[in-house]
Design a protein around this motif. Structure first.
Motif, PDB file in Angstrom:
ATOM      1  N   ALA A   1      -3.582   3.810   9.280  1.00 21.25           N
ATOM      2  CA  ALA A   1      -4.337   4.860  10.037  1.00 21.25           C
ATOM      3  C   ALA A   1      -4.443   4.422  11.583  1.00 21.25           C
ATOM      4  O   ALA A   1      -4.225   5.119  12.726  1.00 21.25           O
ATOM      5  N   VAL A   2      -4.911   3.195  11.781  1.00 16.90           N
ATOM      6  CA  VAL A   2      -5.167   2.569  13.077  1.00 16.90           C
ATOM      7  C   VAL A   2      -4.018   2.600  13.931  1.00 16.90           C
ATOM      8  O   VAL A   2      -3.803   3.047  15.262  1.00 16.90           O
ATOM      9  N   ASP A   3      -3.058   2.263  13.280  1.00 17.06           N
ATOM     10  CA  ASP A   3      -1.492   2.426  14.042  1.00 17.06           C
ATOM     11  C   ASP A   3      -1.183   3.339  14.529  1.00 17.06           C
ATOM     12  O   ASP A   3      -0.396   3.631  15.487  1.00 17.06           O
ATOM     13  N   ARG A   4      -1.656   4.492  13.751  1.00 19.15           N
ATOM     14  CA  ARG A   4      -1.117   5.911  14.144  1.00 19.15           C
ATOM     15  C   ARG A   4      -2.244   6.297  15.275  1.00 19.15           C
ATOM     16  O   ARG A   4      -2.205   7.758  15.523  1.00 19.15           O
ATOM     17  N   GLY A   5      -2.971   5.607  15.809  1.00 25.20           N
ATOM     18  CA  GLY A   5      -3.992   6.053  16.587  1.00 25.20           C
ATOM     19  C   GLY A   5      -5.292   6.913  16.165  1.00 25.20           C
ATOM     20  O   GLY A   5      -6.069   7.301  16.935  1.00 25.20           O
ATOM     21  N   THR A   6      -5.382   6.609  14.948  1.00 25.78           N
ATOM     22  CA  THR A   6      -6.934   7.071  14.152  1.00 25.78           C
ATOM     23  C   THR A   6      -8.027   6.232  14.333  1.00 25.78           C
ATOM     24  O   THR A   6      -7.737   4.824  14.339  1.00 25.78           O
ATOM     25  N   ILE A   7      -9.230   6.724  14.609  1.00 27.95           N
ATOM     26  CA  ILE A   7     -10.454   5.881  14.588  1.00 27.95           C
ATOM     27  C   ILE A   7     -10.875   5.907  13.032  1.00 27.95           C
ATOM     28  O   ILE A   7     -11.036   6.964  12.600  1.00 27.95           O
TER      29      ILE A   7
ATOM     30  N   THR B   1      -8.222   8.356  23.525  1.00 31.56           N
ATOM     31  CA  THR B   1      -7.439   7.336  24.381  1.00 31.56           C
ATOM     32  C   THR B   1      -6.096   7.057  23.562  1.00 31.56           C
ATOM     33  O   THR B   1      -5.277   6.368  24.089  1.00 31.56           O
ATOM     34  N   GLY B   2      -5.901   7.506  22.435  1.00 34.05           N
ATOM     35  CA  GLY B   2      -4.613   7.336  21.675  1.00 34.05           C
ATOM     36  C   GLY B   2      -4.648   6.090  20.765  1.00 34.05           C
ATOM     37  O   GLY B   2      -3.908   5.803  20.144  1.00 34.05           O
ATOM     38  N   LYS B   3      -5.633   5.091  21.264  1.00 35.52           N
ATOM     39  CA  LYS B   3      -5.772   3.907  20.511  1.00 35.52           C
ATOM     40  C   LYS B   3      -6.630   3.974  19.160  1.00 35.52           C
ATOM     41  O   LYS B   3      -7.857   4.455  19.566  1.00 35.52           O
ATOM     42  N   GLY B   4      -6.005   3.556  18.071  1.00 36.83           N
ATOM     43  CA  GLY B   4      -6.975   3.425  16.723  1.00 36.83           C
ATOM     44  C   GLY B   4      -7.880   2.491  16.818  1.00 36.83           C
ATOM     45  O   GLY B   4      -7.567   1.683  17.709  1.00 36.83           O
TER      46      GLY B   4
END
Ligand code: 2RA
Length: 339
Positions: free
Chosen positions: A84-90, A123-126
């Motif tokens: 999920a983090v790699d997909r930009g999710t928090i 930010t698009g950053k997970g």
């Protein structure tokens, strides 16, 4: 408008409480995905007047998801959290999988919100944020305001933990066993392998080589991380008791600076997310039933510890709902800090 969110483990006790809390707090989500195992996929239900179909959790589940609330066990968090983090999710993770990872903030919003100040939506950053263990949250909601005033140097905790901490099945079995015992029938012991009704026992978590169980070591380690104090001395004894959904904890504190019980009581009365129930005349103090399904943690039995130097020790008794503030509410308050 608001973030797109996903609930991972939506059919579990905490997953269901996520939905209750999202609704109670009118959380401003743009969209919501209901994720669970293949076994539950396809089930339909209504939430906030909309019908939802439970989707099977897969790596693609997180495409376009801003915030994912996880409560599906440590193995699911370990497997899907990083995806999920790699997909930009928090990810706000309720499992113990990442709590002690030095790069993952361990957050109680009323206690240490600054720990997640570098994590921003949009930010698009997970990122990964860990929800502390329920018994840690409930204890520290009361102990931290006192620690901030007089610096706790030692904390001794005895917990009396509810069935809900072991999941919905444990709550069902506690009720079943109680009926069976009252009817003179042998109790069904599939969850804990021993009678739970009219009994209590050392917490079911594995016992380590130092003689402490994992639940007790969570309290020790998580307190040190949340207070950012590797020297504070903590010891704990965690007990499972025949109560449905709220934990109770006896907490003894030793301070570096003097703190009298009147000042302590006033600090607690003004502490966010805490209510003081401390009526000595009527012997009315916090109980699990009185805090069940409520947001606040209740504190009472506030008294100077007569076994310590004058005003250097305090005893308190704390109760908090394990599913709500101990898990779902805390996680959603973390998500609210991102808005
Ligand atoms: C328990 N703290 O009560 C655990 C659950 N997270 O067993």
């Amino acid at each position: 408008n608001g973030p797109s969110i996903a609930v991972v483990g939506v059919t579990g006790a905490v997953g269901q409480e996520f939905l209750s809390v999202l609704s109670d707090r009118d959380f401003p989500y743009r969209s919501i995905k209901m994720l669970a195992s293949k076994r539950s996929a396809g089930r339909r239900f209504t939430f906030q007047d909309n019908e939802y179909v439970i989707e099977e959790l897969t790596p693609d589940s997180f495409d376009g998801v801003d915030i994912a609330l996880f409560s599906a066990g440590g193995s699911i968090s370990k497997e899907f959290g990083p995806i999920a983090v790699d997909r930009g999710t928090i990810v706000v993770d309720n499992s113990s999988a990442f709590r002690m990872d030095e790069n993952v903030p361990l957050v109680i919003p009323e206690v240490n919100p600054e720990a997640m100040e570098n994590i921003k939506l949009g930010t698009g950053k997970g990122s990964l944020i860990a929800n502390p263990n329920c018994s840690t949250i409930i204890c520290l909601m009361a102990a931290t305001p006192l620690h901030r005033q007089a610096k706790v140097i030692r904390m001794v905790v005895s917990t009396y933990q509810a069935a809900s901490g072991a999941g919905a099945a444990a709550m069902e079995e506690l009720e079943l066993q109680t009926r069976e015992v009252l009817e003179g029938r042998p109790p069904t012991c599939e969850i804990f392998k021993q009678q739970y009704a009219f009994n209590l026992f050392s917490h079911n978590a594995p016992v380590l080589s130092n003689g402490y169980n994992e639940e007790e070591m969570k309290l020790v380690k998580e307190t040190r991380k949340i207070w950012n104090d590797k020297d504070v001395k903590v010891t704990a004894t965690c007990i499972r008791v025949p109560v449905m959904r709220a934990h109770a904890e006896s907490v003894n504190l030793q301070f570096e600076k003097p703190l009298d019980e009147v000042t302590a009581r006033n600090i607690l009365k003004n502490a966010p997310g805490v209510v003081v129930i401390d009526d000595r005349a009527s012997n009315h103090f916090p109980t699990p039933l009185e805090v069940s399904s409520k947001d606040d943690v209740a504190v009472g039995r506030i008294r100077s510890d007569l076994s310590q130097d004058r005003n250097k020790g305090l005893d308190i008794f704390v109760c908090g709902d394990q599913i709500r503030k101990g898990a779902a509410l805390n996680a959603i308050q973390i998500a609210e800090l991102l808005l």
